[in-house]
Design a protein around this motif. Structure first.
Motif, PDB file in Angstrom:
ATOM      1  N   GLN A  41       0.842  -1.200   0.000  1.00  0.00           N
ATOM      2  CA  GLN A  41       0.000   0.000   0.000  1.00  0.00           C
ATOM      3  C   GLN A  41       0.881   1.255   0.000  1.00  0.00           C
ATOM      4  OE1 GLN A  41      -3.025   0.065  -0.654  1.00  0.00           O
ATOM      5  NE2 GLN A  41      -4.171   1.569   0.503  1.00  0.00           N
ATOM      6  N   ALA A  42       1.956   1.240   0.793  1.00  0.00           N
ATOM      7  CA  ALA A  42       2.862   2.392   0.867  1.00  0.00           C
ATOM      8  C   ALA A  42       3.581   2.613  -0.456  1.00  0.00           C
ATOM      9  CB  ALA A  42       3.874   2.194   1.993  1.00  0.00           C
ATOM     10  N   LYS A  43       3.902   1.535  -1.143  1.00  0.00           N
ATOM     11  CA  LYS A  43       4.636   1.632  -2.412  1.00  0.00           C
ATOM     12  C   LYS A  43       3.804   2.257  -3.528  1.00  0.00           C
ATOM     13  CE  LYS A  43       7.710  -2.272  -1.548  1.00  0.00           C
ATOM     14  NZ  LYS A  43       8.100  -3.610  -2.028  1.00  0.00           N
ATOM     15  N   LYS A  44       2.495   2.353  -3.335  1.00  0.00           N
ATOM     16  CA  LYS A  44       1.648   2.962  -4.365  1.00  0.00           C
ATOM     17  C   LYS A  44       2.027   4.423  -4.615  1.00  0.00           C
ATOM     18  CE  LYS A  44      -2.499   0.133  -4.140  1.00  0.00           C
ATOM     19  NZ  LYS A  44      -3.950   0.164  -4.000  1.00  0.00           N
ATOM     20  N   LEU A  45       2.594   5.076  -3.599  1.00  0.00           N
ATOM     21  CA  LEU A  45       3.028   6.470  -3.788  1.00  0.00           C
ATOM     22  C   LEU A  45       4.197   6.579  -4.766  1.00  0.00           C
ATOM     23  CD1 LEU A  45       2.868   7.985  -0.186  1.00  0.00           C
ATOM     24  CD2 LEU A  45       1.304   8.372  -2.082  1.00  0.00           C
ATOM     25  N   TYR A  46       4.884   5.477  -5.030  1.00  0.00           N
ATOM     26  CA  TYR A  46       6.029   5.496  -5.953  1.00  0.00           C
ATOM     27  C   TYR A  46       5.605   5.924  -7.361  1.00  0.00           C
ATOM     28  CZ  TYR A  46       8.680   2.781  -2.439  1.00  0.00           C
ATOM     29  OH  TYR A  46       9.318   2.340  -1.306  1.00  0.00           O
ATOM     30  N   ARG A  47       4.321   5.829  -7.669  1.00  0.00           N
ATOM     31  CA  ARG A  47       3.847   6.271  -8.991  1.00  0.00           C
ATOM     32  C   ARG A  47       4.141   7.749  -9.222  1.00  0.00           C
ATOM     33  NH1 ARG A  47      -2.054   3.836 -10.195  1.00  0.00           N
ATOM     34  NH2 ARG A  47      -1.454   4.359 -12.308  1.00  0.00           N
ATOM     35  N   PHE A  48       4.266   8.502  -8.128  1.00  0.00           N
ATOM     36  CA  PHE A  48       4.517   9.937  -8.233  1.00  0.00           C
ATOM     37  C   PHE A  48       6.003  10.280  -8.374  1.00  0.00           C
ATOM     38  CE2 PHE A  48       0.386   9.832  -6.051  1.00  0.00           C
ATOM     39  CZ  PHE A  48      -0.329  10.740  -6.815  1.00  0.00           C
ATOM     40  N   LEU A  49       6.896   9.301  -8.227  1.00  0.00           N
ATOM     41  CA  LEU A  49       8.333   9.589  -8.255  1.00  0.00           C
ATOM     42  C   LEU A  49       8.769  10.187  -9.584  1.00  0.00           C
ATOM     43  CD1 LEU A  49       9.744   6.387  -6.494  1.00  0.00           C
ATOM     44  CD2 LEU A  49       9.441   8.677  -5.514  1.00  0.00           C
ATOM     45  N   GLY A  50       9.715  11.124  -9.515  1.00  0.00           N
ATOM     46  CA  GLY A  50      10.292  11.723 -10.714  1.00  0.00           C
ATOM     47  C   GLY A  50       9.965  13.201 -10.837  1.00  0.00           C
ATOM     48  N   ALA A  51      10.347  13.737 -11.986  1.00  0.00           N
ATOM     49  CA  ALA A  51      10.098  15.152 -12.293  1.00  0.00           C
ATOM     50  C   ALA A  51       8.876  15.240 -13.206  1.00  0.00           C
ATOM     51  CB  ALA A  51      11.313  15.765 -12.959  1.00  0.00           C
ATOM     52  N   TRP A  52       7.967  16.122 -12.865  1.00  0.00           N
ATOM     53  CA  TRP A  52       6.712  16.300 -13.589  1.00  0.00           C
ATOM     54  C   TRP A  52       6.533  17.785 -13.909  1.00  0.00           C
ATOM     55  CZ3 TRP A  52       3.357  12.036 -14.269  1.00  0.00           C
ATOM     56  CH2 TRP A  52       3.691  10.896 -13.547  1.00  0.00           C
ATOM     57  N   GLU A  53       5.927  18.059 -15.063  1.00  0.00           N
ATOM     58  CA  GLU A  53       5.558  19.429 -15.426  1.00  0.00           C
ATOM     59  C   GLU A  53       4.126  19.420 -15.916  1.00  0.00           C
ATOM     60  OE1 GLU A  53       8.287  21.313 -18.099  1.00  0.00           O
ATOM     61  OE2 GLU A  53       9.942  21.165 -16.664  1.00  0.00           O
ATOM     62  N   GLY A  54       3.426  20.501 -15.629  1.00  0.00           N
ATOM     63  CA  GLY A  54       2.041  20.545 -16.045  1.00  0.00           C
ATOM     64  C   GLY A  54       1.559  21.932 -16.373  1.00  0.00           C
ATOM     65  N   LYS A  55       0.447  21.951 -17.077  1.00  0.00           N
ATOM     66  CA  LYS A  55      -0.246  23.192 -17.405  1.00  0.00           C
ATOM     67  C   LYS A  55      -1.687  23.016 -17.006  1.00  0.00           C
ATOM     68  CE  LYS A  55       2.645  24.383 -21.332  1.00  0.00           C
ATOM     69  NZ  LYS A  55       2.704  24.626 -22.770  1.00  0.00           N
ATOM     70  N   GLY A  56      -2.301  24.128 -16.652  1.00  0.00           N
ATOM     71  CA  GLY A  56      -3.690  24.052 -16.268  1.00  0.00           C
ATOM     72  C   GLY A  56      -4.294  25.414 -16.097  1.00  0.00           C
ATOM     73  N   THR A  57      -5.380  25.436 -15.343  1.00  0.00           N
ATOM     74  CA  THR A  57      -6.082  26.694 -15.102  1.00  0.00           C
ATOM     75  C   THR A  57      -6.303  26.893 -13.610  1.00  0.00           C
ATOM     76  OG1 THR A  57      -8.227  25.606 -15.366  1.00  0.00           O
ATOM     77  CG2 THR A  57      -7.291  26.679 -17.318  1.00  0.00           C
ATOM     78  N   LEU A  58      -6.375  28.153 -13.239  1.00  0.00           N
ATOM     79  CA  LEU A  58      -6.703  28.570 -11.883  1.00  0.00           C
ATOM     80  C   LEU A  58      -7.938  29.440 -11.978  1.00  0.00           C
ATOM     81  CD1 LEU A  58      -6.144  29.292  -8.840  1.00  0.00           C
ATOM     82  CD2 LEU A  58      -4.733  31.152  -9.714  1.00  0.00           C
ATOM     83  N   THR A  59      -8.987  29.081 -11.237  1.00  0.00           N
ATOM     84  CA  THR A  59     -10.184  29.911 -11.182  1.00  0.00           C
ATOM     85  C   THR A  59     -10.310  30.446  -9.758  1.00  0.00           C
ATOM     86  OG1 THR A  59     -11.256  28.560 -12.872  1.00  0.00           O
ATOM     87  CG2 THR A  59     -12.684  29.975 -11.536  1.00  0.00           C
ATOM     88  N   MET A  60     -10.362  31.782  -9.678  1.00  0.00           N
ATOM     89  CA  MET A  60     -10.430  32.461  -8.391  1.00  0.00           C
ATOM     90  C   MET A  60     -11.257  33.722  -8.573  1.00  0.00           C
ATOM     91  SD  MET A  60      -7.139  33.481  -6.016  1.00  0.00           S
ATOM     92  CE  MET A  60      -6.412  34.595  -7.205  1.00  0.00           C
ATOM     93  N   GLU A  61     -12.247  33.912  -7.712  1.00  0.00           N
ATOM     94  CA  GLU A  61     -13.131  35.070  -7.781  1.00  0.00           C
ATOM     95  C   GLU A  61     -13.773  35.231  -9.160  1.00  0.00           C
ATOM     96  OE1 GLU A  61     -10.691  38.333  -6.415  1.00  0.00           O
ATOM     97  OE2 GLU A  61     -10.667  37.572  -4.358  1.00  0.00           O
ATOM     98  N   GLY A  62     -14.139  34.100  -9.761  1.00  0.00           N
ATOM     99  CA  GLY A  62     -14.805  34.110 -11.055  1.00  0.00           C
ATOM    100  C   GLY A  62     -13.897  34.316 -12.253  1.00  0.00           C
ATOM    101  N   LYS A  63     -12.612  34.502 -12.035  1.00  0.00           N
ATOM    102  CA  LYS A  63     -11.667  34.736 -13.123  1.00  0.00           C
ATOM    103  C   LYS A  63     -10.787  33.500 -13.315  1.00  0.00           C
ATOM    104  CE  LYS A  63      -7.788  37.648 -14.414  1.00  0.00           C
ATOM    105  NZ  LYS A  63      -6.771  38.544 -13.897  1.00  0.00           N
ATOM    106  N   THR A  64     -10.626  33.064 -14.561  1.00  0.00           N
ATOM    107  CA  THR A  64      -9.800  31.903 -14.884  1.00  0.00           C
ATOM    108  C   THR A  64      -8.556  32.355 -15.624  1.00  0.00           C
ATOM    109  OG1 THR A  64     -11.746  30.476 -15.008  1.00  0.00           O
ATOM    110  CG2 THR A  64      -9.760  29.672 -16.093  1.00  0.00           C
ATOM    111  N   SER A  65      -7.406  31.826 -15.175  1.00  0.00           N
ATOM    112  CA  SER A  65      -6.130  32.169 -15.810  1.00  0.00           C
ATOM    113  C   SER A  65      -5.252  30.925 -15.910  1.00  0.00           C
ATOM    114  CB  SER A  65      -5.415  33.271 -15.013  1.00  0.00           C
ATOM    115  OG  SER A  65      -5.165  32.833 -13.694  1.00  0.00           O
ATOM    116  N   PRO A  66      -4.275  30.942 -16.825  1.00  0.00           N
ATOM    117  CA  PRO A  66      -3.395  29.772 -16.984  1.00  0.00           C
ATOM    118  C   PRO A  66      -2.363  29.687 -15.854  1.00  0.00           C
ATOM    119  CG  PRO A  66      -2.737  31.505 -18.499  1.00  0.00           C
ATOM    120  CD  PRO A  66      -3.985  31.986 -17.804  1.00  0.00           C
ATOM    121  N   ILE A  67      -1.948  28.463 -15.549  1.00  0.00           N
ATOM    122  CA  ILE A  67      -0.876  28.228 -14.578  1.00  0.00           C
ATOM    123  C   ILE A  67       0.083  27.174 -15.126  1.00  0.00           C
ATOM    124  CG2 ILE A  67      -2.142  28.884 -12.500  1.00  0.00           C
ATOM    125  CD1 ILE A  67      -2.702  25.933 -11.973  1.00  0.00           C
TER     126      ILE A  67
END
Length: 185
Positions: A41-67
Motif C-alpha cells: 500500500q505504501a509503495k503505491k506512492l512510488y507512482r509519483f516519483l520523478g520530475a513532472w511538469e504541467g499546465k492548467g487553469t486557476l479559477t479564483m473570484e470568477g476569473k480563470t487564468s493559466p498556470i
C-alpha cells in the motif's frame, strides 16, 4: 596523543556494565531487530516519483487564468515515504512554492501528506487510493476563523500522466479551483 579503547573502558565503563548494556539492547530488540518490509500500500506512492511538469487553469473570484506547475518527487526514509517539491507559476497568485512529505499509516490505512508553503500555510492532508488509478487527499482546518477544506484528487491516465485538481472551500464557498494535467519528464 593516541586514543586507546582499553584506557577509555578502564576509566569510563566497566566491561561487565558494557556487556549488560549490550544484552539489554538485544533483549529489547534494538540490535537484533530486522527492518520491516515496506507494505505494498505504501509503495503505491512510488507512482509519483520523478520530475513532472504541467499546465492548467486557476479559477479564483470568477476569473480563470493559466498556470504552470512543476513537481519533483523522491523517496525518503529508505522508501517509507515521499517528498514533493512543488512550484506553481500564476499571474494571479504569483509564485507558489511548497514542500510536502508523506507516507502510509498502516494503523489508519491512510496516507498523510504534510505540506508547508511560502504563503504561510501548513496542512495535514489525509487520503486513500479510491480506485486503482485514483488518489484523493483532503485537508480540513480553520482559516480566518472559518472552516477551510482543501480537496486534492489525482487520476493517473497513464504511467507518465496524471490529472490533478485542487479545490479550496472556505465556509462552504469555493475560493480556488485548479485543474492541471501533469506529464512526467
Amino acid at each position: 596523543m593516541k586514543y586507546e579503547l582499553s584506557r577509555f573502558l578502564s576509566r569510563s565503563v566497566s566491561v561487565p556494565t558494557l556487556v549488560l548494556a549490550i544484552l539489554a539492547f538485544q533483549h529489547h530488540g534494538v540490535l537484533a531487530q530486522v527492518a520491516p518490509k515496506i507494505p505494498e500500500q505504501a509503495k503505491k506512492l512510488y507512482r509519483f516519483l520523478g520530475a513532472w511538469e504541467g499546465k492548467g487553469t486557476l479559477t479564483m473570484e470568477g476569473k480563470t487564468s493559466p498556470i504552470r506547475v512543476k513537481h519533483v518527487v523522491s523517496k525518503v526514509a529508505k522508501g517509507w515515504g515521499i517528498k514533493m517539491e512543488e512550484t506553481v507559476e500564476s499571474s494571479d497568485l504569483g509564485r507558489y512554492v511548497s514542500l510536502s512529505i508523506g507516507g502510509y499509516d498502516a494503523g489508519e490505512d491512510m496516507f498523510h501528506i504534510y505540506t508547508v508553503d511560502n504563503f504561510g500555510s501548513v496542512h495535514d492532508h489525509k487520503g486513500k487510493w479510491t480506485e486503482e488509478n485514483s488518489f484523493a487527499l483532503v485537508h480540513e482546518g480553520m482559516q480566518e476563523g472559518k472552516k477551510f477544506v482543501e480537496t486534492v484528487p489525482f487520476t493517473f491516465t497513464s504511467p507518465k500522466e496524471y490529472h490533478l485538481k485542487v479545490l479550496e472551500d472556505l465556509d462552504g464557498q469555493r475560493q480556488i479551483e485548479m485543474d492541471i494535467v501533469m506529464k512526467k519528464k
